[in-house]
Design a protein around this motif. Structure first.
Motif, PDB file in Angstrom:
ATOM      1  N   UNK A   1      26.919  -9.255  54.708  1.00 32.57           N
ATOM      2  CA  UNK A   1      27.391 -11.046  53.960  1.00 32.57           C
ATOM      3  C   UNK A   1      28.870 -10.981  54.401  1.00 32.57           C
ATOM      4  N   UNK A   2      29.475  -9.333  54.206  1.00 31.01           N
ATOM      5  CA  UNK A   2      31.099  -9.952  54.782  1.00 31.01           C
ATOM      6  C   UNK A   2      31.500  -8.766  54.905  1.00 31.01           C
ATOM      7  N   UNK A   3      32.570  -8.799  54.960  1.00 27.84           N
ATOM      8  CA  UNK A   3      33.453  -8.042  55.920  1.00 27.84           C
ATOM      9  C   UNK A   3      33.657  -6.671  54.526  1.00 27.84           C
ATOM     10  N   UNK A   4      34.655  -7.854  53.122  1.00 28.50           N
ATOM     11  CA  UNK A   4      34.821  -6.797  52.657  1.00 28.50           C
ATOM     12  C   UNK A   4      33.598  -6.541  51.406  1.00 28.50           C
ATOM     13  N   UNK A   5      32.988  -7.536  51.730  1.00 26.55           N
ATOM     14  CA  UNK A   5      31.137  -6.557  50.826  1.00 26.55           C
ATOM     15  C   UNK A   5      31.219  -5.175  51.465  1.00 26.55           C
TER      16      UNK A   5
ATOM     17  N   UNK B   1      24.163 -23.068  57.345  1.00 25.89           N
ATOM     18  CA  UNK B   1      24.110 -23.948  56.443  1.00 25.89           C
ATOM     19  C   UNK B   1      23.344 -23.024  55.218  1.00 25.89           C
ATOM     20  N   UNK B   2      22.402 -22.281  55.650  1.00 24.90           N
ATOM     21  CA  UNK B   2      21.281 -21.902  54.599  1.00 24.90           C
ATOM     22  C   UNK B   2      22.426 -21.340  53.545  1.00 24.90           C
ATOM     23  N   UNK B   3      23.771 -20.661  53.174  1.00 19.35           N
ATOM     24  CA  UNK B   3      24.414 -20.170  52.774  1.00 19.35           C
ATOM     25  C   UNK B   3      25.563 -21.444  51.658  1.00 19.35           C
ATOM     26  N   UNK B   4      24.626 -22.198  51.488  1.00 21.07           N
ATOM     27  CA  UNK B   4      25.725 -23.259  50.563  1.00 21.07           C
ATOM     28  C   UNK B   4      25.978 -23.215  49.212  1.00 21.07           C
ATOM     29  N   UNK B   5      24.610 -22.412  48.884  1.00 19.21           N
ATOM     30  CA  UNK B   5      25.267 -21.554  47.293  1.00 19.21           C
ATOM     31  C   UNK B   5      26.112 -20.596  47.089  1.00 19.21           C
ATOM     32  N   UNK B   6      25.921 -20.025  48.465  1.00 15.00           N
ATOM     33  CA  UNK B   6      26.623 -18.545  48.171  1.00 15.00           C
ATOM     34  C   UNK B   6      28.263 -19.071  47.953  1.00 15.00           C
TER      35      UNK B   6
END
Length: 213
Positions: A136-140, A106-111
């Motif tokens: 942060x994620x595989x694509x990045x 939930x800390x990444x809500x804005x993301x």
């Protein structure tokens, strides 16, 4: 004698939120250890499953959404998707790219707000999870390491070696769920269904986080 309408009203009687999640999602409560909740962005509305009452007296609808068992890549190169899926299955017993729900803490809500309607997401019953402490994620991660360019023109065998080498450096793990939730990184959740609550405001989020502690 009860009418059919009365019967439906009784069937839809709101359930206490704490009791509901203790019954439906006890494994998550144990593993998350009060760190927070998952968030997931959807472009469809989950099927209504239950109505719960939060400690404040607020009633909210809980949806139930099946987790795809044959997810196809959207933006990720198909060879990276396939090799990663096979590598995760070999290393963790989880097909992380094709048979999981992608969530964040939930800390990444804005993301995630620009991906669709944000829902508070809780696995129903038993679940497994994967996340990377380095990405942060595989694509990045693939973009940052020019993975597409490095496998272009390579045979499937050569490409697989390059992809697996990068995956080993990404530090994927299937432990430390509280740390994963507190990070801003993608979490892959393997389960049959996710319980979904449309996040209407921050007060709702705070209440549900408190219920799941």
């Amino acid at each position: 004698m009860r009418t059919f309408k009365q019967f439906l009203g009784e069937a839809e009687a709101p359930q206490d939120a704490r009791a509901f999640f203790e019954k439906e999602s006890h494994p998550f409560i144990e593993k998350a250890d009060g760190a927070g909740v998952f968030l997931r962005a959807l472009k469809h509305e989950p099927t209504h499953y239950a109505t719960i009452t939060l400690p404040s007296g607020r009633e909210v609808s809980v949806g139930r959404d099946p987790v795809s068992k044959d997810r196809k890549p959207v933006d990720l190169d198909s060879r990276i998707h396939t090799v990663t899926d096979e590598w995760m299955d070999w290393k963790f017993g989880i097909r992380g790219r094709s048979q999981t729900a992608f969530v964040v803490g939930d800390a990444a809500i804005r993301q995630i707000q620009h991906y669709g309607q944000v829902y508070i997401a809780v696995p129903q019953g038993e679940f497994k999870f994967l996340w990377s402490s380095e990405s942060a994620d595989l694509l990045a991660y693939a973009n940052a390491n020019d993975l597409d360019e490095r496998i272009e023109g390579k045979s499937d065998e050569e490409a697989g070696t390059i992809i697996r080498s990068d995956l080993n450096r990404a530090n994927y793990r299937a432990i430390q769920l509280p740390r994963a939730i507190r990070s801003w990184n993608e979490i892959m959740v393997e389960c049959d269904h996710m319980l979904m609550i449309k996040m209407e405001d921050e007060d709702m989020l705070k209440e549900i986080k408190a219920v799941l502690k």
